[in-house]
Design a protein around this motif. Structure first.
Motif, PDB file in Angstrom:
ATOM      1  N   VAL A  21     -21.651  -9.658 -44.107  1.00  0.00           N
ATOM      2  CA  VAL A  21     -22.925  -9.147 -43.605  1.00  0.00           C
ATOM      3  C   VAL A  21     -23.173  -9.759 -42.234  1.00  0.00           C
ATOM      4  O   VAL A  21     -22.635 -10.828 -41.923  1.00  0.00           O
ATOM      5  N   MET A  86     -30.211  -3.294 -43.866  1.00  0.00           N
ATOM      6  CA  MET A  86     -29.571  -2.985 -45.146  1.00  0.00           C
ATOM      7  C   MET A  86     -30.048  -4.000 -46.169  1.00  0.00           C
ATOM      8  O   MET A  86     -30.470  -5.096 -45.814  1.00  0.00           O
ATOM      9  N   ASP A 102     -28.901  -7.247 -41.145  1.00  0.00           N
ATOM     10  CA  ASP A 102     -28.789  -6.254 -40.076  1.00  0.00           C
ATOM     11  C   ASP A 102     -27.722  -5.211 -40.378  1.00  0.00           C
ATOM     12  O   ASP A 102     -27.892  -4.032 -40.073  1.00  0.00           O
ATOM     13  N   ASP A 103     -26.612  -5.640 -40.955  1.00  0.00           N
ATOM     14  CA  ASP A 103     -25.505  -4.724 -41.227  1.00  0.00           C
ATOM     15  C   ASP A 103     -24.637  -5.295 -42.347  1.00  0.00           C
ATOM     16  O   ASP A 103     -24.617  -6.512 -42.562  1.00  0.00           O
ATOM     17  N   GLY A 105     -20.638  -5.202 -43.813  1.00  0.00           N
ATOM     18  CA  GLY A 105     -19.269  -4.850 -43.456  1.00  0.00           C
ATOM     19  C   GLY A 105     -18.412  -4.630 -44.678  1.00  0.00           C
ATOM     20  O   GLY A 105     -18.851  -4.069 -45.688  1.00  0.00           O
TER      21      GLY A 105
END
Length: 160
Positions: A21, A86, A102-103, A105
């Protein structure tokens, strides 16, 4: 996250699985065995008088989930209001928590022999919530200790 694809290895019994992440530009790893789900941005309801790290709560298939703002938890600058996030759903002691990141992976399968303790130069606050790190191509993956991440300021004794 295609540049990180080289870091994804085939899972074996001797590898550690981490969901990667990103929070504030830094990559972290959440132990895959703690992760129940990953969902897109959803409505979060504020909880009055909650610790600052608690963004609120959300409803996930009929269950109330406490949402933890990882930027606040890691003492980073707040996310801009128009920037998405997320939710990484983790379970701890029978309760569900959403880590707002934030994101998200890839799931990385890394060799335990490559695992290192956190450096002394890491801020004491980050050292308290990270169990160690892996060196990936050009960046560090800090491994989050979910139990420590979920020990919030509001759960400590006010008399201390």
């Amino acid at each position: 996250m295609t540049d990180r694809a080289e870091s994804v290895l085939v899972a074996t019994d001797s590898t550690a699985g981490l969901v990667s992440v990103v929070v504030g530009g830094q990559m972290f790893g959440v132990p895959v065995l703690c992760v129940q789900d990953v969902i897109a941005q959803t409505v979060i309801n504020r909880v009055p008088l909650s610790p600052p790290e608690v963004a609120g709560s959300l409803n996930l298939r009929g269950r109330i989930v406490t949402a933890i703002d990882m930027r606040c938890r890691l003492r980073m600058s707040p996310r801009e209001p128009d920037v998405g996030f997320m939710n990484v759903i983790v379970e701890h002691n029978g309760e569900l928590y959403a880590l707002l990141v934030d994101d998200v992976g890839d799931v990385l399968w890394l060799e335990p022999t490559e695992y290192e303790a956190g450096p002394v130069t890491l801020s004491p606050h980050w050292r308290a919530v990270c169990s160690g790190l892996y060196r990936l191509q050009g960046e560090l993956l800090l491994v989050l200790n979910i139990e420590q991440v979920l020990t919030l300021s509001g759960t400590t004794s006010l008399a201390a």
